[in-house]
Design a protein around this motif. Structure first.
Motif, PDB file in Angstrom:
ATOM      1  N   VAL A   1       0.850  -1.188   0.000  1.00 53.03           N
ATOM      2  CA  VAL A   1       0.000   0.000   0.000  1.00 53.03           C
ATOM      3  C   VAL A   1       0.886   1.237   0.000  1.00 53.03           C
ATOM      4  N   VAL A  47      -9.295  -8.836  -0.101  1.00 55.87           N
ATOM      5  CA  VAL A  47     -10.200  -7.828  -0.638  1.00 55.87           C
ATOM      6  C   VAL A  47     -11.071  -8.435  -1.726  1.00 55.87           C
ATOM      7  N   ASP A  59      -4.158  -8.238   3.786  1.00 52.34           N
ATOM      8  CA  ASP A  59      -5.621  -8.152   3.819  1.00 52.34           C
ATOM      9  C   ASP A  59      -6.208  -8.818   2.583  1.00 52.34           C
ATOM     10  N   VAL A 118      -2.337   5.320   2.537  1.00 54.16           N
ATOM     11  CA  VAL A 118      -3.412   4.336   2.673  1.00 54.16           C
ATOM     12  C   VAL A 118      -3.500   3.875   4.125  1.00 54.16           C
ATOM     13  N   THR A 119      -4.697   4.013   4.700  1.00 55.14           N
ATOM     14  CA  THR A 119      -4.897   3.605   6.092  1.00 55.14           C
ATOM     15  C   THR A 119      -5.935   2.504   6.242  1.00 55.14           C
ATOM     16  N   ALA A 120      -6.735   2.264   5.206  1.00 56.76           N
ATOM     17  CA  ALA A 120      -7.825   1.300   5.314  1.00 56.76           C
ATOM     18  C   ALA A 120      -7.383  -0.132   5.022  1.00 56.76           C
ATOM     19  N   PHE A 121      -6.234  -0.312   4.391  1.00 58.23           N
ATOM     20  CA  PHE A 121      -5.768  -1.646   4.015  1.00 58.23           C
ATOM     21  C   PHE A 121      -4.328  -1.829   4.441  1.00 58.23           C
ATOM     22  N   SER A 122      -3.972  -3.085   4.655  1.00 62.18           N
ATOM     23  CA  SER A 122      -2.601  -3.449   5.008  1.00 62.18           C
ATOM     24  C   SER A 122      -2.183  -4.653   4.183  1.00 62.18           C
TER      25      SER A 122
END
Length: 67
Positions: free
Chosen positions: A38, A51, A49, A42-46
């Motif tokens: 990321v 998706v 993860d 980007v803070t919503a995904f690592s």
């Protein structure tokens, strides 16, 4: 990670599915992928993860099978 082929995918390719995207279009409605990296903002995904494609009708055959 996965992009199954369902009857609705075949119907879309045939042009008989009720939702008809504008060409050029990529087949596939369902799938799952894994985030590998990321950007700094980007803070919503690592990484790691799982998706799913969004928006619906994103086209999973190309995006998951060939990327």
């Amino acid at each position: 990670m996965a992009a199954p082929i369902n009857p609705s995918d075949i119907n879309r390719i045939q042009g008989v599915y009720p939702v008809r995207p504008q060409p050029p279009a990529v087949g596939g409605y369902e799938g799952v992928g894994e985030v590998y990296s990321v950007g700094a903002a980007v803070t919503a995904f690592s990484p790691g993860d799982w998706v799913i494609p969004s928006p619906p009708s994103f086209g999973t055959f190309f995006n998951f099978l060939f990327s």
